[in-house]
Design a protein around this motif. Structure first.
Motif, PDB file in Angstrom:
ATOM      1  N   VAL A 356      -1.885 -11.612 -10.268  1.00 29.79           N
ATOM      2  CA  VAL A 356      -3.283 -11.234 -10.499  1.00 29.79           C
ATOM      3  C   VAL A 356      -3.472 -10.831 -11.963  1.00 29.79           C
ATOM      4  CG1 VAL A 356      -5.123  -9.630  -9.863  1.00 29.79           C
ATOM      5  CG2 VAL A 356      -3.553 -10.493  -8.105  1.00 29.79           C
ATOM      6  N   GLU A 366      -3.933  -3.918  -9.745  1.00 29.36           N
ATOM      7  CA  GLU A 366      -3.354  -3.222  -8.594  1.00 29.36           C
ATOM      8  C   GLU A 366      -4.410  -2.903  -7.537  1.00 29.36           C
ATOM      9  OE1 GLU A 366      -3.799  -0.289 -12.097  1.00 29.36           O
ATOM     10  OE2 GLU A 366      -3.073  -2.350 -11.723  1.00 29.36           O
ATOM     11  N   ARG A 369      -4.989  -6.247  -5.724  1.00 28.85           N
ATOM     12  CA  ARG A 369      -3.838  -6.539  -4.876  1.00 28.85           C
ATOM     13  C   ARG A 369      -3.864  -5.698  -3.600  1.00 28.85           C
ATOM     14  NH1 ARG A 369       0.111  -9.456  -6.136  1.00 28.85           N
ATOM     15  NH2 ARG A 369      -0.324  -9.359  -8.367  1.00 28.85           N
ATOM     16  N   LEU A 374      -2.430  -8.639  -1.265  1.00 30.06           N
ATOM     17  CA  LEU A 374      -1.783  -9.794  -1.882  1.00 30.06           C
ATOM     18  C   LEU A 374      -0.376  -9.437  -2.340  1.00 30.06           C
ATOM     19  CD1 LEU A 374      -4.768 -11.038  -4.066  1.00 30.06           C
ATOM     20  CD2 LEU A 374      -3.795 -12.236  -2.099  1.00 30.06           C
ATOM     21  N   ARG A 375       0.577 -10.265  -1.967  1.00 28.52           N
ATOM     22  CA  ARG A 375       1.935 -10.095  -2.456  1.00 28.52           C
ATOM     23  C   ARG A 375       2.067 -10.773  -3.828  1.00 28.52           C
ATOM     24  NH1 ARG A 375       4.697 -13.300   0.137  1.00 28.52           N
ATOM     25  NH2 ARG A 375       3.176 -14.189   1.591  1.00 28.52           N
ATOM     26  N   GLU A 376       3.183 -10.505  -4.520  1.00 25.97           N
ATOM     27  CA  GLU A 376       3.432 -11.114  -5.826  1.00 25.97           C
ATOM     28  C   GLU A 376       3.802 -12.590  -5.668  1.00 25.97           C
ATOM     29  OE1 GLU A 376       3.086 -10.207  -8.819  1.00 25.97           O
ATOM     30  OE2 GLU A 376       2.950  -8.019  -8.856  1.00 25.97           O
TER      31      GLU A 376
END
Length: 419
Positions: A356, A366, A369, A374-376
């Protein structure tokens, strides 16, 4: 590290112990030898930790048994940027007014017959002198004390160059502006140029560049240096003999990790900004040095790229530029950002993980996310910004494969796999 610790560390038996325990965990070593009166356990543990960090920052110099302090290693130039600075200067004599760990001095000593190293901290001055001997560097006059007083002891015009990296951390507080650092180069501007015709100032990467000519009348160049895509240094070059009507040139310098120059972008920062257009097939983020130097407009003109909006440095085009100086992405979709419907956008594209990024957008990465769980990801990217009409948008993009990027069609983009 205290001066007493340094003196004890320099005893042959303690240097031998440092080498013998080179693979030890620093914390475990400090705990094991805590309370041993004849062993400077804390100082040796500090060296063990620093030498591991130095392997990446100073790969060539790490082959030598040199010593560090934690803070001096953190603040020191990396080898790539130190070598680049040395490539910009020439002459017989240079004085480094803020020697620190001595990394820049080491590289300057390769191109000058005589280098004067000045450092007000006694520990650092003795440590640097030790390191110069270990590496076999000659021609460096190491001095400890107030650097401006030392400089004043030399006749006017004695040096070809002065190098200064003003301390930006005094009393535990970090500063960015030139006048808040030590020494205040704006206050001693004329004095420096009496002692040398050329001056190089290493400034904070966060320094505001727009009004520097007012603070430094002899400013001739601003060079912003990135290493591996990360902005590391802003170099301000002063020239006593520059023409009165000389325009300050800005140069963005992109270095690889090994110090080789990948690209240089030159301009004044006053180039016209092209009109913004809707996001096209490819999305571009210039290298951090280009953005910091204010040269994104020059890059866009040179490469025929358009801006995504009127305020940020995101660029776009229908064609793929394989050697773009920064990051290039293949656009899958663009969505006007509305919090209530954005989950449907993620669901339609199967996005559960993404890197992101944001510019000119109200939410921090952050927050985004967390809000959308949302995961990385190192493959899928979500860029949050504003479109040309000023409305918030999200650009969903992928890193293109070099071989196929130039021929990707709209159908290819719509067929992107799930993240």
């Amino acid at each position: 590290m205290t001066l007493d610790e340094l003196h004890r560390l320099l005893l042959p038996e303690n240097l031998d112990m440092l080498d013998e325990h080179a693979s030890d965990d620093p914390a475990a070593f400090a705990l094991r030898f805590q309370g041993c009166a004849d062993i400077p356990a804390r100082a040796i543990a500090e060296q063990l930790a620093c030498r591991r960090k130095a392997l990446k920052k100073l790969p060539e110099l790490s082959r030598f048994p040199i010593l560090y302090t934690t803070l001096s290693l953190e603040q020191a130039s990396g080898e790539a940027s130190a070598a680049y600075k040395a490539s910009l200067v020439h002459g017989e004599r240079l004085i480094d007014l803020t020697g620190g760990l001595g990394i820049d001095t080491m590289f300057f000593a390769r191109v000058f017959r005589e280098v004067v190293y000045c450092e007000r901290d006694t520990v650092l001055a003795e440590l640097a002198a030790h390191n110069f001997r270990q590496i076999g560097i000659s021609g460096v006059d190491t001095r400890c004390g107030d650097s401006l007083a030392m400089l004043d002891s030399f006749p006017d015009g004695f040096f070809d160059w002065i190098f200064v990296d003003p301390a930006r951390r005094e009393g535990g507080r970090r500063s960015v502006g030139l006048s808040a650092a030590s020494p205040d180069v704006t206050a001693v501007h004329d004095f420096l140029l009496c002692k040398a015709s050329r001056v190089m100032i290493k400034a904070s990467p966060a320094l505001e560049l727009s009004r520097l000519r007012e603070e430094l009348p002899a400013l001739s160049e601003i060079r912003v240096v990135s290493v591996g895509g990360e902005c590391r240094e802003v170099l301000l070059l002063l020239d006593r003999n520059r023409p009165e009507d000389h325009a300050v040139e800005r140069v963005a310098v992109l270095l690889a990790q090994d110090g080789s120059i990948l690209r240089e972008i030159k301009g004044t920062g006053g180039e016209p900004r092209g009109r913004a257009v809707p996001v096209q097939a490819f999305f571009y983020e210039p290298d951090a040095a280009i953005i910091k130097a204010g040269l994104t407009k020059k890059l866009a003109l040179d490469l025929g790229l358009a801006f995504v909006n009127g305020s940020v440095d995101f660029l776009t085009a229908e064609g793929f530029i394989a050697d773009f100086p920064g990051r290039a992405f293949h656009v899958v979709a663009v969505e006007r950002y509305k919090p209530k419907s954005f989950r449907d956008f993620l669901r339609r594209h199967g996005i559960t993980a993404a890197a992101v990024q944001r510019r000119d957008f109200s939410l921090q990465p952050e927050e985004i996310r967390s809000k959308f769980r949302l995961r990385e990801s190192d493959r899928c990217y979500l860029f949050f910004t504003r479109g040309r009409d000023g409305e918030p948008i999200c650009v969903y993009a992928l890193k293109p494969s070099p071989a196929g990027a130039a021929v990707l069609s709209v159908q290819d983009r719509n067929a992107a796999p799930e993240c």
